[in-house]
Motif scaffolding. Structure first.
Motif, short mmCIF file in Angstrom:
data_model
loop_
_atom_site.label_atom_id
_atom_site.label_comp_id
_atom_site.label_asym_id
_atom_site.label_seq_id
_atom_site.Cartn_x
_atom_site.Cartn_y
_atom_site.Cartn_z
N ALA A 268 -105.88 -0.45 10.04
CA ALA A 268 -104.65 -0.57 10.83
C ALA A 268 -104.10 -1.98 10.82
N GLY A 269 -104.99 -2.97 10.62
CA GLY A 269 -104.58 -4.36 10.77
C GLY A 269 -103.81 -4.93 9.60
N HIS A 270 -103.92 -4.31 8.44
CA HIS A 270 -103.17 -4.88 7.31
C HIS A 270 -102.23 -3.88 6.66
N GLU A 271 -102.56 -2.60 6.68
CA GLU A 271 -101.75 -1.60 5.99
C GLU A 271 -100.33 -1.56 6.52
N THR A 272 -100.19 -1.53 7.84
CA THR A 272 -98.86 -1.43 8.44
C THR A 272 -98.04 -2.70 8.23
N THR A 273 -98.70 -3.85 8.32
CA THR A 273 -97.99 -5.11 8.13
C THR A 273 -97.51 -5.26 6.69
N ALA A 274 -98.34 -4.86 5.73
CA ALA A 274 -97.93 -4.92 4.33
C ALA A 274 -96.70 -4.04 4.08
N THR A 275 -96.67 -2.87 4.72
CA THR A 275 -95.52 -1.99 4.58
C THR A 275 -94.26 -2.63 5.15
N ALA A 276 -94.38 -3.22 6.34
CA ALA A 276 -93.22 -3.86 6.98
C ALA A 276 -92.69 -5.02 6.14
N MET A 277 -93.59 -5.82 5.57
CA MET A 277 -93.16 -6.95 4.74
C MET A 277 -92.47 -6.45 3.47
N THR A 278 -92.96 -5.34 2.92
CA THR A 278 -92.34 -4.77 1.72
C THR A 278 -90.92 -4.30 2.02
N TRP A 279 -90.76 -3.60 3.16
CA TRP A 279 -89.42 -3.17 3.55
C TRP A 279 -88.49 -4.38 3.73
N ILE A 401 -102.67 -3.41 19.15
CA ILE A 401 -103.36 -4.65 19.51
C ILE A 401 -102.87 -5.83 18.67
N GLY A 402 -102.59 -5.57 17.41
CA GLY A 402 -102.21 -6.64 16.50
C GLY A 402 -100.73 -6.88 16.37
N ALA A 403 -99.92 -6.42 17.35
CA ALA A 403 -98.46 -6.54 17.25
C ALA A 403 -98.02 -7.99 17.09
N ALA A 404 -98.58 -8.88 17.88
CA ALA A 404 -98.16 -10.28 17.83
C ALA A 404 -98.48 -10.90 16.47
N LEU A 405 -99.68 -10.64 15.95
CA LEU A 405 -100.04 -11.18 14.65
C LEU A 405 -99.18 -10.56 13.55
N ALA A 406 -98.89 -9.27 13.65
CA ALA A 406 -98.07 -8.61 12.64
C ALA A 406 -96.68 -9.23 12.57
N GLN A 407 -96.06 -9.49 13.72
CA GLN A 407 -94.73 -10.11 13.75
C GLN A 407 -94.79 -11.53 13.20
N TYR A 408 -95.83 -12.26 13.56
CA TYR A 408 -96.02 -13.63 13.09
C TYR A 408 -96.16 -13.65 11.58
N GLU A 409 -97.00 -12.76 11.08
CA GLU A 409 -97.24 -12.68 9.63
C GLU A 409 -95.99 -12.26 8.88
N MET A 410 -95.27 -11.30 9.43
CA MET A 410 -94.06 -10.80 8.78
C MET A 410 -93.02 -11.91 8.65
N LYS A 411 -92.80 -12.64 9.73
CA LYS A 411 -91.78 -13.70 9.71
C LYS A 411 -92.16 -14.85 8.79
N LEU A 412 -93.40 -15.34 8.92
CA LEU A 412 -93.80 -16.49 8.12
C LEU A 412 -93.92 -16.13 6.64
#
Length: 466
Positions: A268-279, A401-412
């Protein structure tokens, strides 16, 4: 004369249950949008994994009520998330309930917030730069694979404190191979139809999955055992925190419990973030004016800016929010179960009924987002949306749980890539969403062409690794 009030059951599509289940797996967006045309605010769906009916709700006030009345009218059941059990095991925080769920969340939260999370800032920028620098001018690549590489490296650091090494590489490769088994609606069907989960040997789909899964387990158990033999009280990664935790009786978590939480965080911690960054990469290149405006904002940053100054950029935030709105990675909130007879939006709900907030349909509401099918970051600069009008990470006690990190990672990550590199879409047709496991992802992973490097840098080489 007093007449009794007749119960009003939630209406829904009348097609046979099996056809509804198949459409939900094959084309979830089409299923939801077709149903919402006949039943705009709420409908009863007959889909896999939740018994005969699952109530889809996209009214923001009703969603708020559902998600903020846990343990009263509604119960945040972990058992209802059983569709994920083949991936995360029996002891995942996703499947826990009550006090066990609450206590486990408390253990998992600190590394994803505050100073510890901010310490990942330069790491995110550095890894984004490192991955993208491997492409040659004119080379075509799949954006999703590149974003997975970045995101998985980051989560390995957060979970294990592993920057490099043979085991880190093996874990990364095994997780990537495992997740690719669910990269299409057809392959995802194994999660939704338990009767298909039959091991007929390594040549069969589920048999191959089982063997990859056992390889991941073997690597995780090896890491756990090594930590037990060589404890280090100075480590602050999630595995170390979990291993030092004790329950009310003073007992540590078992190896199986540790394994399941690690699997949950890795999947859950990387799969969703990778998808969001791809979009995000897709949208800023599909709409060149958006990319130009975003690059102009990034150009206002001073040389080697602090990661938090990047994170706070208003247009960058709007672009990321609009990306998460138009095709949210998670289509539904985790289900809530009705505890006592009640009424919702004029309909009667009986105890035991499962209810979900439909994030996709909520984000497509014309009254909240005019022209909802258009990618318009400016809407997030013109209006402040409530947590129950815009909820890409869910809400309530089961919010990601990882919403804050996901947003941080996506933006940076997005800021680093756009500042350092020139890219272009390598496919002329618009990219559509499709099911990937239990999430929504861009079909084909978004093919892009690497055009070259630019001069601007967002991080200093001296501080690239934290």
């Amino acid at each position: 004369m007093v007449t009794a009030k007749l119960p009003m059951k939630v209406p829904g599509p009348q097609t046979p249950q099996l056809l509804q289940k198949l459409q939900w797996v094959r084309d979830p967006v089409g299923y939801m949008e077709t149903a919402s045309r006949d039943y705009p605010e709420v409908f009863a769906a007959q889909v896999v994994g939740f018994g005969n009916h699952l109530i889809f709700v996209n009214n923001p006030q009703a969603i708020k009520y559902i998600l903020t009345h846990d343990t009263q009218e509604f119960f945040a059941s972990g058992e209802m998330n059983g569709i994920l059990k083949p991936l995360v095991g029996d002891y995942s925080v996703i499947l826990l309930e009550g006090d066990r769920h609450r206590n486990q969340r408390k253990l998992l939260m600190p590394p994803f917030h505050g100073e510890r999370m901010r310490a990942y800032g330069n790491l995110i920028c550095d890894l984004s730069d490192k991955v993208m620098s491997q492409f040659a001018p004119g080379e075509t690549f799949v954006a999703r694979f590149a974003m997975q590489e970045i995101s998985l490296q980051i989560i390995l650091q957060a979970v294990f404190g592993l920057y490099e090494g043979e085991r880190a590489q093996k874990i990364k490769q095994a997780i990537q191979s495992l997740l690719e088994l669910f990269n299409s609606p057809l392959r995802s069907s194994f999660l939704f139809f338990p009767r298909l989960q039959i091991d007929l040997g390594s040549w069969s789909p589920w048999g191959y999955f089982q063997r990859l899964y056992r390889e991941v387990e073997k690597l995780l158990y090896a890491e756990i055992e090594e930590r037990r033999q060589h404890p280090d009280g100075d480590r602050e990664d999630i595995l170390s925190l979990l291993m030092s935790a004790r329950d009310e009786a003073g007992n540590p978590m078992s190896n199986v419990e540790l394994r399941d939480e690690l699997l949950t965080l890795l999947f859950a911690g990387h799969e969703t973030t990778a998808t969001a960054m791809t979009w995000a990469l897709y949208w800023v290149h599909h709409h060149p004016e958006v990319g130009e405006k975003l690059r102009a904002e990034l150009a206002t940053l001073e040389e080697n800016p602090d990661p938090m100054s990047i994170f706070r950029l208003p247009y960058l935030t709007a672009v990321c929010n609009e990306t998460l709105r138009i095709y949210p990675v998670a289509m539904l909130t985790f289900p809530r179960v009705v505890c006592e007879p009640m009424e919702l939006l004029g309909y009667d709900l009986e105890p035991g009924t499962a209810v979900v907030g439909c994030i996709h349909l909520l984000h497509q509401r014309e009254d909240l987002y005019p022209q909802p099918d258009k990618f318009k970051p400016e809407r997030f600069l013109e209006r402040q949306f409530s947590p129950y009008e815009f909820l890409p990470f869910g809400a309530g006690v089961r919010r990601c749980i990882g919403a804050a990190l996901a947003q941080y990672e996506m933006k940076l990550g997005l800021a680093t890539i756009l500042s350092h590199y020139e890219l272009a879409l390598a496919q002329p047709n618009p990219v559509k969403p499709e099911r990937r496991g239990v999430t929504l992802a861009p079909r084909g992973g978004v093919k892009m062409k690497f055009l070259g490097k630019t001069e601007k840098k967002l991080t200093s080489p001296a501080t690239a690794m934290v």
